[in-house]
Every structure is written in C-alpha cells, then in structure tokens.
Design an enzyme around this catalytic site. Structure first.
Site, PDB file in Angstrom:
ATOM      1  CB  SER A 132      42.281  23.134   9.432  1.00 47.47           C
ATOM      2  OG  SER A 132      42.314  23.919   8.266  1.00 47.47           O
ATOM      3  CD  GLU A 164      38.953  22.483   6.715  1.00 52.05           C
ATOM      4  OE1 GLU A 164      39.010  23.696   6.548  1.00 52.05           O
ATOM      5  OE2 GLU A 164      39.978  21.776   6.779  1.00 52.05           O
ATOM      6  CG  ASP A 176      43.653  25.372   2.771  1.00 52.57           C
ATOM      7  OD1 ASP A 176      43.864  26.118   1.793  1.00 52.57           O
ATOM      8  OD2 ASP A 176      42.978  25.708   3.762  1.00 52.57           O
TER       9      ASP A 176
HETATM   10  P1  ADP Z   1      43.700  27.637   9.964  1.00 52.36           P
HETATM   11  O1  ADP Z   1      43.514  26.394   9.174  1.00 52.36           O
HETATM   12  O2  ADP Z   1      43.786  28.861   9.108  1.00 52.36           O
HETATM   13  O3  ADP Z   1      44.846  27.573  10.924  1.00 52.36           O
HETATM   14  P2  ADP Z   1      41.125  26.838  10.931  1.00 52.36           P
HETATM   15  O4  ADP Z   1      40.101  27.538  11.768  1.00 52.36           O
HETATM   16  O5  ADP Z   1      40.748  26.318   9.611  1.00 52.36           O
HETATM   17  O6  ADP Z   1      42.384  27.828  10.835  1.00 52.36           O
HETATM   18  O7  ADP Z   1      41.692  25.590  11.732  1.00 52.36           O
HETATM   19  C1  ADP Z   1      42.203  25.756  13.049  1.00 52.36           C
HETATM   20  C2  ADP Z   1      41.650  24.656  13.931  1.00 52.36           C
HETATM   21  O8  ADP Z   1      42.284  23.405  13.590  1.00 52.36           O
HETATM   22  C3  ADP Z   1      41.987  24.844  15.386  1.00 52.36           C
HETATM   23  O9  ADP Z   1      41.071  25.703  16.011  1.00 52.36           O
HETATM   24  C4  ADP Z   1      41.892  23.412  15.904  1.00 52.36           C
HETATM   25  O10 ADP Z   1      40.541  23.067  16.081  1.00 52.36           O
HETATM   26  C5  ADP Z   1      42.409  22.602  14.742  1.00 52.36           C
HETATM   27  N1  ADP Z   1      43.838  22.259  14.887  1.00 52.36           N
HETATM   28  C6  ADP Z   1      44.855  22.598  14.053  1.00 52.36           C
HETATM   29  N2  ADP Z   1      46.027  22.074  14.459  1.00 52.36           N
HETATM   30  C7  ADP Z   1      45.768  21.379  15.587  1.00 52.36           C
HETATM   31  C8  ADP Z   1      46.567  20.603  16.508  1.00 52.36           C
HETATM   32  N3  ADP Z   1      47.872  20.429  16.330  1.00 52.36           N
HETATM   33  N4  ADP Z   1      45.927  20.059  17.566  1.00 52.36           N
HETATM   34  C9  ADP Z   1      44.617  20.225  17.754  1.00 52.36           C
HETATM   35  N5  ADP Z   1      43.822  20.925  16.928  1.00 52.36           N
HETATM   36  C10 ADP Z   1      44.376  21.504  15.856  1.00 52.36           C
HETATM   37 MG    MG Z   2      41.825  25.989   7.865  1.00 54.87          MG
END
Ligand code: ADP
Ligand code: MG
Length: 386
Positions: A132, A164, A176
């Site tokens: 994210s 966020e 982060d």
């Molecule tokens: P983390 O940050 O630990 O990976 P989070 O739940 O905070 O987990 O964030 C993950 C979310 O961020 C995904 O479910 C999606 O909605 C979004 N996300 C992250 N990278 C991408 C990407 N490259 N394309 C689309 N959505 C993304």
């Molecule tokens: Mg996250």
C-alpha cells in the site's frame, strides 16, 4: 526482475491501456520493519527499511480533471473526477492513488489536473511489506512533480498516510510511507514518530555476511477488521490512565506504576510499547557501535513481547521464528501489524538455505499453508525511473 524490464513493461502497459506514451515512470519500494512494532501511532520509534521490491507507476497529466487508474492486478479501469474523491466505501484498490491525489491537494492547498496512471508491482500484497505504501508513494512522488506542488518527501509521506486514513479508511501510522520515501541502499530509516525526524542508519548486512529472510506465512492480515483497531484503543486507554498524551511519554522505570493501576491485559499492552521503544533505541546503538550481528537478541525479545504481551502473533509466525533461531538465525521476529503476514530472520548467508528448508518442512509437518520465503536487501526509496 530487473528495473529496466519493469520500466519497459509498465510503459508498454500504460500505452496499451490509454493509447499514448506516459509522461514519466516513478517507482517506490515496499518496506520491512526491522524493529519497532505498533510504536508509530504511539509517537515512538521505528526502524524500517525500503526493500528491493517496488511498485512502478507510469503516469501522465491530463488537460481536464478526470483521473483514470489501472493496474496489472485487475483488468478494471477506475475513474473519478478529481474534485469528487471521497471516502472509499467498496474496498476498492483505486482508493490508494485517488486518496493520494486528494491528500496532495489538501496539504498543498492547490488544485491539480487530472491524470492517467498504470501500476505494476512486485511487492507481495497483504504480507506486511506495505504494497500500500509502495503504490501511494510512487503516486505521490509523480503527482508532486507533475503538479509542481513542491512538497518535501516528509510531507509526501504524510499525504500517503492521509490517503490511507481518510480515503482508504485504514487507521495506520506514517512509518510505511516514510520508509518508502526516505529509504537508502544498505540503510534503515530511524524515525521518531513524534518529531517526525528521520535518520539514515547503516545496516552493514552485506559486510557482516548476513541476509534478511522474509518468511511470508501467506496468512492474510486485515488491518481494517478488529485486532489492529483494538490494540490502538488499548494504547490510547493506557496513555490516559498514565496521564500522558501518548505512550511515548512512559519510560521503562514507570512500568511499575502502570502495573499497579491497570488490569493485567491493559498493562501488558502498555509494556510492549514501552519496552519496544527501548529496543529500537538499543538496536540503533548496537548497529552503530558493533554492527548487525549485535542486534539478534533484541529482535528475539521483540517477538516474545508481541507474542506474549501485545498478543498479535499467530502460530505460523511463532513457528517461523522458532525454527529460524534453532537453525542459526542471529535473530528473528514477526514484522508488520500482526495476525498474519510475515516474519523476518537475520541470518548468516551460509545458513539461509538450511533455515528455508527447515521452515518449509516444519510448516508442512504442522499442516500450515506453504510459506513464501525470500531474502530482501535495503534499497533506495521512491524515485523517478524515466
Ligand atoms: P500491505 O500494505 O501489507 O501489502 P494492505 O492491505 O495495506 O497490505 O494493502 C494492500 C492493498 O493495496 C491491496 O489489496 C490493493 O488494494 C492495494 N494495492 C497495492 N499495490 C497495488 C497495485 N500495484 N495495484 C493495485 N492495487 C494495489
Ligand atoms: Mg499496508
């Protein structure tokens, strides 16, 4: 997984999505937190580093105020009018880039132009490696440049957090985004979450013959359903019982007093935060004085504190940590918000394959899902690639 291939690929994908070439390509890394868990929103200390897994964003400004985003994650293109961005109700990934666009305008008190964006990423999603922040910070760096808003990297981190909190709807801290924007090769970001002062701390893993293993349990954490919010609430309650604005103000010496005035659960939540802050400071001292081989006991103690006092670990994470230590890791701990996600193990290079095989075998024996195990290095923060 070379950078130049990533750049070519995201540029080509942008062009096939929107029918013209992007104005530029920016990227931002995920991050791993070496130590300092749940301390950020308590205005304490954290020590994350940017990792060599990135999200690439191909972006162009538009003349109108339409925003269109698409990603290799899903075939659906999302669009919104820049002035209509509001809190996300349907759990849509587009809330991350939309939220950043909203936050940059809010913080800089300017009105931007619309834009088209396409994202590709090799940051594992939902593993505690902050995919994210990677998508937020790549977007933030790009828009800051395309819109000429002139925000500092620290301010852009704040924009990611605002996005966020306010648009995605996840009550997360600023760690982060700070790591993703301020990271440097072979360095961690020592962040004081109260003053927001950040210092680069040399890690020296390579020189010491160490590697950092990520053991992703693939148990999905869900920050917006429950555990994280109740821990935040417990910390707020603990601070108010101690008569301070945040647990940052409570010293290890004052834990005796906390124990007297709180019930057992409340006390253990407070104890984790207070001792974890101390461990971050000691980790920084040890890195400076003796190098990374001297931080193992602190990593281990951090895990025990999260397992027994803060109670955010799960069996898979405990197993990963135990097996890694038994097979020669210098130190290991769960990392990230908890209730799933990944553990880290700092290990001599010669022990990495033994630890990997041992964790895989133990997970299979216990009937757990197969973990994803890989090493990461400390890499450069968000940047323009083209
Ligand atoms: P983390 O940050 O630990 O990976 P989070 O739940 O905070 O987990 O964030 C993950 C979310 O961020 C995904 O479910 C999606 O909605 C979004 N996300 C992250 N990278 C991408 C990407 N490259 N394309 C689309 N959505 C993304
Ligand atoms: Mg996250």
């Amino acid at each position: 997984m070379t950078t130049s291939r990533n750049i070519e690929s995201v540029a080509a994908a942008f062009e096939s999505q929107y029918g013209y070439a992007p104005a530029g390509i920016w990227s931002a890394p995920g991050r791993v937190n070496l130590i300092g868990e749940h301390t950020d929103y308590n205005l304490g200390f954290v020590l994350p580093f940017a990792i060599n897994r990135r999200t690439y964003a191909a972006i162009s400004s538009r003349e109108d105020s339409l925003v269109r985003v698409s990603s290799s994650f899903s075939p659906v293109q999302h669009e919104v009018e820049l002035g209509q961005i509001a809190k996300n109700s349907d759990n849509d990934w587009a809330a991350y880039p939309f939220g950043v666009a909203w936050a940059i305008q809010k913080l800089s008190q300017t009105t931007g132009k619309g834009f088209d964006a396409y994202f590709e990423s090799d940051v594992p999603v939902g593993s505690g490696l902050s995919s994210s922040a990677a998508i937020e910070c790549s977007t933030a760096l790009a828009l800051n440049e395309l819109w000429n808003t002139g925000l500092s990297r620290a301010e852009l981190a704040r924009c990611g957090q605002l996005a966020e909190n306010e648009i995605v709807g996840a009550p997360t801290g600023i760690m982060d985004q700070s790591a993703s924007l301020l990271g440097e090769r072979d360095h961690a970001v020592f962040l004081d979450c109260k003053s927001l002062e950040a210092q680069s701390i040399e890690l020296g893993f390579d020189a010491a013959g160490l590697e950092l293993l990520i053991i992703d349990t693939r148990v999905a954490h869900r920050l917006n359903d429950g555990g994280y919010a109740t821990r935040r609430a417990a910390c707020e309650l603990g601070a108010s019982q101690m008569g301070v604005a945040s647990l940052r103000e409570v010293s290890v010496d004052q834990l005796d007093k906390a124990k007297e005035i709180m019930d057992d659960v409340a006390f253990r939540r407070v104890k984790h935060i207070v001792t974890e802050n101390e461990r971050v400071l000691e980790t920084v001292e040890n890195l400076r004085a003796e190098g990374p081989t001297a931080i193992g006991a602190l990593l281990n103690a951090s895990h025990v504190s999260m397992r027994d006092d803060f109670e955010i670990s799960i069996d898979e994470l405990d197993t990963a940590v135990d097996v890694a230590i038994r097979h020669g890791a210098v130190g290991a701990r769960m990392t990230g918000g908890g209730f799933g996600g990944a553990a880290i193990a700092l290990a001599p290079i010669a022990k990495v394959s033994e630890i990997t095989l041992a964790v895989l075998a133990e997970f299979e024996l216990l009937g757990y899902g197969k973990p994803n195990i890989f090493t990461v290095t400390a890499d450069q923060g968000a940047r323009r690639d083209r």
